[in-house]
Design a protein around this motif. Structure first.
Motif, PDB file in Angstrom:
ATOM      1  N   SER A   1       0.851  -1.191   0.000  1.00 62.10           N
ATOM      2  CA  SER A   1       0.000   0.000   0.000  1.00 62.10           C
ATOM      3  C   SER A   1       0.890   1.245   0.000  1.00 62.10           C
ATOM      4  O   SER A   1       2.111   1.164   0.168  1.00 62.10           O
ATOM      5  N   SER A   2       0.243   2.408  -0.163  1.00 58.94           N
ATOM      6  CA  SER A   2       1.003   3.661  -0.165  1.00 58.94           C
ATOM      7  C   SER A   2       1.698   3.887   1.166  1.00 58.94           C
ATOM      8  O   SER A   2       2.710   4.589   1.241  1.00 58.94           O
ATOM      9  N   GLY A   3       1.162   3.254   2.183  1.00 58.23           N
ATOM     10  CA  GLY A   3       1.785   3.372   3.497  1.00 58.23           C
ATOM     11  C   GLY A   3       2.809   2.276   3.777  1.00 58.23           C
ATOM     12  O   GLY A   3       3.330   2.182   4.894  1.00 58.23           O
ATOM     13  N   GLY A   4       3.076   1.418   2.764  1.00 53.28           N
ATOM     14  CA  GLY A   4       4.070   0.359   2.927  1.00 53.28           C
ATOM     15  C   GLY A   4       3.534  -0.909   3.552  1.00 53.28           C
ATOM     16  O   GLY A   4       4.309  -1.806   3.910  1.00 53.28           O
ATOM     17  N   HIS A   5       2.208  -1.040   3.653  1.00 52.71           N
ATOM     18  CA  HIS A   5       1.626  -2.251   4.241  1.00 52.71           C
ATOM     19  C   HIS A   5       1.505  -3.349   3.189  1.00 52.71           C
ATOM     20  O   HIS A   5       1.267  -3.077   2.012  1.00 52.71           O
ATOM     21  N   ARG A   6       1.618  -4.561   3.624  1.00 51.63           N
ATOM     22  CA  ARG A   6       1.555  -5.707   2.715  1.00 51.63           C
ATOM     23  C   ARG A   6       0.142  -5.886   2.190  1.00 51.63           C
ATOM     24  O   ARG A   6      -0.825  -5.750   2.925  1.00 51.63           O
ATOM     25  N   ARG A   7       0.047  -6.248   0.910  1.00 49.29           N
ATOM     26  CA  ARG A   7      -1.230  -6.564   0.277  1.00 49.29           C
ATOM     27  C   ARG A   7      -1.100  -7.947  -0.374  1.00 49.29           C
ATOM     28  O   ARG A   7      -0.043  -8.300  -0.919  1.00 49.29           O
ATOM     29  N   TYR A   8      -2.155  -8.740  -0.292  1.00 55.09           N
ATOM     30  CA  TYR A   8      -2.129 -10.115  -0.793  1.00 55.09           C
ATOM     31  C   TYR A   8      -3.296 -10.342  -1.741  1.00 55.09           C
ATOM     32  O   TYR A   8      -4.391  -9.813  -1.541  1.00 55.09           O
ATOM     33  N   GLY A   9      -3.050 -11.191  -2.747  1.00 55.38           N
ATOM     34  CA  GLY A   9      -4.099 -11.568  -3.674  1.00 55.38           C
ATOM     35  C   GLY A   9      -4.635 -12.952  -3.359  1.00 55.38           C
ATOM     36  O   GLY A   9      -4.197 -13.615  -2.403  1.00 55.38           O
ATOM     37  N   PRO A  10      -5.608 -13.434  -4.163  1.00 52.07           N
ATOM     38  CA  PRO A  10      -6.212 -14.757  -3.918  1.00 52.07           C
ATOM     39  C   PRO A  10      -5.194 -15.887  -3.919  1.00 52.07           C
ATOM     40  O   PRO A  10      -5.390 -16.900  -3.236  1.00 52.07           O
ATOM     41  N   GLU A  11      -4.122 -15.742  -4.719  1.00 51.69           N
ATOM     42  CA  GLU A  11      -3.132 -16.815  -4.750  1.00 51.69           C
ATOM     43  C   GLU A  11      -2.462 -16.995  -3.385  1.00 51.69           C
ATOM     44  O   GLU A  11      -2.024 -18.099  -3.034  1.00 51.69           O
ATOM     45  N   ALA A  12      -2.377 -15.915  -2.592  1.00 47.50           N
ATOM     46  CA  ALA A  12      -1.799 -16.034  -1.256  1.00 47.50           C
ATOM     47  C   ALA A  12      -2.694 -16.872  -0.354  1.00 47.50           C
ATOM     48  O   ALA A  12      -2.214 -17.622   0.506  1.00 47.50           O
ATOM     49  N   LEU A  13      -4.001 -16.759  -0.536  1.00 44.09           N
ATOM     50  CA  LEU A  13      -4.922 -17.560   0.262  1.00 44.09           C
ATOM     51  C   LEU A  13      -4.767 -19.038  -0.069  1.00 44.09           C
ATOM     52  O   LEU A  13      -4.733 -19.894   0.826  1.00 44.09           O
ATOM     53  N   ASP A  14      -4.658 -19.350  -1.370  1.00 41.19           N
ATOM     54  CA  ASP A  14      -4.442 -20.745  -1.768  1.00 41.19           C
ATOM     55  C   ASP A  14      -3.131 -21.271  -1.199  1.00 41.19           C
ATOM     56  O   ASP A  14      -3.049 -22.407  -0.711  1.00 41.19           O
ATOM     57  N   ARG A  15      -2.090 -20.437  -1.265  1.00 39.88           N
ATOM     58  CA  ARG A  15      -0.790 -20.852  -0.755  1.00 39.88           C
ATOM     59  C   ARG A  15      -0.844 -21.061   0.765  1.00 39.88           C
ATOM     60  O   ARG A  15      -0.281 -22.024   1.275  1.00 39.88           O
ATOM     61  N   LEU A  16      -1.532 -20.183   1.457  1.00 38.03           N
ATOM     62  CA  LEU A  16      -1.627 -20.304   2.906  1.00 38.03           C
ATOM     63  C   LEU A  16      -2.378 -21.569   3.303  1.00 38.03           C
ATOM     64  O   LEU A  16      -2.010 -22.255   4.266  1.00 38.03           O
ATOM     65  N   ARG A  17      -3.432 -21.915   2.573  1.00 36.83           N
ATOM     66  CA  ARG A  17      -4.169 -23.147   2.857  1.00 36.83           C
ATOM     67  C   ARG A  17      -3.290 -24.362   2.617  1.00 36.83           C
ATOM     68  O   ARG A  17      -3.341 -25.354   3.368  1.00 36.83           O
ATOM     69  N   LEU A  18      -2.475 -24.309   1.571  1.00 35.53           N
ATOM     70  CA  LEU A  18      -1.565 -25.420   1.306  1.00 35.53           C
ATOM     71  C   LEU A  18      -0.518 -25.543   2.410  1.00 35.53           C
ATOM     72  O   LEU A  18      -0.197 -26.645   2.862  1.00 35.53           O
ATOM     73  N   ILE A  19      -0.001 -24.413   2.860  1.00 34.10           N
ATOM     74  CA  ILE A  19       0.977 -24.429   3.953  1.00 34.10           C
ATOM     75  C   ILE A  19       0.369 -25.062   5.189  1.00 34.10           C
ATOM     76  O   ILE A  19       0.993 -25.902   5.862  1.00 34.10           O
ATOM     77  N   ARG A  20      -0.877 -24.670   5.507  1.00 28.18           N
ATOM     78  CA  ARG A  20      -1.526 -25.230   6.698  1.00 28.18           C
ATOM     79  C   ARG A  20      -1.727 -26.743   6.558  1.00 28.18           C
ATOM     80  O   ARG A  20      -1.585 -27.493   7.526  1.00 28.18           O
ATOM     81  N   SER A  21      -2.035 -27.203   5.346  1.00 30.17           N
ATOM     82  CA  SER A  21      -2.202 -28.644   5.128  1.00 30.17           C
ATOM     83  C   SER A  21      -0.880 -29.380   5.364  1.00 30.17           C
ATOM     84  O   SER A  21      -0.840 -30.442   6.008  1.00 30.17           O
ATOM     85  N   LEU A  22       0.204 -28.822   4.856  1.00 30.26           N
ATOM     86  CA  LEU A  22       1.511 -29.448   5.027  1.00 30.26           C
ATOM     87  C   LEU A  22       1.936 -29.418   6.501  1.00 30.26           C
ATOM     88  O   LEU A  22       2.471 -30.396   7.015  1.00 30.26           O
ATOM     89  N   ARG A  23       1.687 -28.311   7.158  1.00 30.02           N
ATOM     90  CA  ARG A  23       2.077 -28.193   8.552  1.00 30.02           C
ATOM     91  C   ARG A  23       1.216 -29.072   9.461  1.00 30.02           C
ATOM     92  O   ARG A  23       1.650 -29.490  10.530  1.00 30.02           O
ATOM     93  N   SER A  24      -0.028 -29.356   9.022  1.00 33.30           N
ATOM     94  CA  SER A  24      -0.870 -30.244   9.824  1.00 33.30           C
ATOM     95  C   SER A  24      -0.301 -31.657   9.893  1.00 33.30           C
ATOM     96  O   SER A  24      -0.634 -32.433  10.790  1.00 33.30           O
ATOM     97  N   LEU A  25       0.574 -31.979   8.927  1.00 34.82           N
ATOM     98  CA  LEU A  25       1.263 -33.264   8.925  1.00 34.82           C
ATOM     99  C   LEU A  25       2.572 -33.194   9.707  1.00 34.82           C
ATOM    100  O   LEU A  25       3.354 -34.150   9.704  1.00 34.82           O
ATOM    101  N   ASP A  26       2.802 -32.039  10.339  1.00 40.91           N
ATOM    102  CA  ASP A  26       4.029 -31.796  11.115  1.00 40.91           C
ATOM    103  C   ASP A  26       5.272 -31.757  10.248  1.00 40.91           C
ATOM    104  O   ASP A  26       6.380 -32.033  10.725  1.00 40.91           O
ATOM    105  N   LEU A  27       5.130 -31.402   8.972  1.00 41.54           N
ATOM    106  CA  LEU A  27       6.307 -31.197   8.146  1.00 41.54           C
ATOM    107  C   LEU A  27       7.033 -29.952   8.631  1.00 41.54           C
ATOM    108  O   LEU A  27       6.400 -28.910   8.844  1.00 41.54           O
ATOM    109  N   PRO A  28       8.331 -30.019   8.820  1.00 40.57           N
ATOM    110  CA  PRO A  28       9.073 -28.839   9.259  1.00 40.57           C
ATOM    111  C   PRO A  28       8.971 -27.707   8.232  1.00 40.57           C
ATOM    112  O   PRO A  28       8.792 -27.953   7.033  1.00 40.57           O
ATOM    113  N   VAL A  29       9.096 -26.475   8.716  1.00 40.68           N
ATOM    114  CA  VAL A  29       8.979 -25.310   7.828  1.00 40.68           C
ATOM    115  C   VAL A  29       9.982 -25.366   6.674  1.00 40.68           C
ATOM    116  O   VAL A  29       9.619 -25.053   5.530  1.00 40.68           O
ATOM    117  N   PRO A  30      11.258 -25.765   6.893  1.00 35.27           N
ATOM    118  CA  PRO A  30      12.182 -25.858   5.742  1.00 35.27           C
ATOM    119  C   PRO A  30      11.694 -26.827   4.670  1.00 35.27           C
ATOM    120  O   PRO A  30      11.843 -26.569   3.476  1.00 35.27           O
TER     121      PRO A  30
END
Length: 320
Positions: A37-66
């Motif tokens: 944003s003009s104030g330097g705040h992060r903005r996300y599109g729909p693809e970020a939501l899909d990516r975040l859901r995928l991350i949560r699915s992987l982490r639910s299996l206790d896969l390490p962040v790396p």
């Protein structure tokens, strides 16, 4: 904003996570930013939501962040090799944890079900080994006990056959048996060297250097297989092919022939070299394997009993 992007708070709300979670994955480069944003705040599109859901699915299996990062760094994330490797590694880890929990459960049941006077001793035994137990101490015991002159391949095969593997889903009794095995081989003792004699002479007048233990152990493999078949069939020890093979292996070791006199000498040798520690080892191993999977010790004992059941040779006549 009317550009179809969301703030970090909006993305967190849509994904059902906290702002802190979104920021955590963004800082590690796992969530793509659409803009600032003009104030330097992060903005996300729909693809970020899909990516975040995928991350949560992987982490639910206790896969390490790396590992999650490696998976997301590949194209076609749900089908690529990175995901397959990460899942396989996680399965191995979960399997190890489950095996440890099964052993801990059986160990606790063993402690719960024993008499109060036995509890302290059982706790000492069980507490001295890992869950599930390592077989390193058992293998080290056999490498120390076997003759030094054995070829490496033959030595390894004997160790593999002599060391029982921990059951995947043990009973309390099996945990206690394995603990006793571990304690038996862990006690310091001087190995019994059956191949060196104080006089430098062995059976049949051969020197120690003339004895060929490799020949013996190679021949014993076939004899033990034959004896194991007799044990599975629940046949009592008797003179037959298994015993002939057993005696022949010893005879070749000492450069001798299989004669009644040699068999009598072999009876004496096997009695003199009997080792109570090894006898106890095979007794405990047999409790783990059961009668349908005879141990090397059980086969040895069957053959020794068959040899002892034979009549001793008649004494030579005394010359007039």
């Amino acid at each position: 904003m009317d550009d179809g992007t969301w703030s970090i708070g909006e993305l967190a709300r849509r994904a059902g996570v906290t702002v802190k979670t979104v920021r955590f994955y963004s800082d590690r480069g796992l969530l793509p930013e659409a803009a600032r944003s003009s104030g330097g705040h992060r903005r996300y599109g729909p693809e970020a939501l899909d990516r975040l859901r995928l991350i949560r699915s992987l982490r639910s299996l206790d896969l390490p962040v790396p590992d999650v990062g490696r998976v997301l760094g590949e194209e076609a994330a749900l089908e690529d090799a990175a995901l397959e490797d990460a899942v396989a590694a996680r399965l191995r880890e979960v399997g190890s944890r489950l095996a440890a929990l099964r052993w801990q459960e059986a160990a606790l049941q063993s402690l719960r079900d024993c008499a109060p006077g036995e509890r302290a001793e059982r706790l000492r035994l069980v507490g001295a080994m890992t869950a599930p137990p390592s077989t390193t101490a058992l293998a080290r015991f056999w490498r120390r006990e076997l003759p030094a002159r054995l070829p490496a391949g033959l030595r390894a095969s004997i160790v593999d056959a002599a060391v029982p593997q921990p059951p995947v889903d043990p009973t309390p009794a099996q945990v206690l048996v394995f603990a006793r095995l571990h304690a038996l081989v862990s006690d310091a003792r001087t190995p019994v060297d059956h191949w060196r004699s104080p006089t430098g002479r062995t059976m049949c007048g051969r020197t120690d250097d003339e004895v060929r233990p490799a020949v013996l152990f190679e021949g014993l493999g076939e004899a033990f297989e034959l004896a194991s078949a007799e044990l599975r069939a629940r046949r009592r020890p008797y003179a037959g092919d298994a015993l002939d093979c057993f005696v022949a292996a010893h005879a070749r070791t000492y450069h001798a022939r299989d004669t009644p006199v040699f068999r009598q000498r072999l009876r004496v040798l096997l009695t003199v070299t009997a080792d109570p520690v090894l006898d106890r080892y095979w007794e405990l191993s047999g409790e783990l394997s059961g009668p349908l999977e005879p141990t090397l010790g059980a086969a040895q004992e069957w053959l020794r009993a068959a040899l002892n059941a034979e009549p001793a040779p008649a004494p030579a006549p005394v010359a007039a």
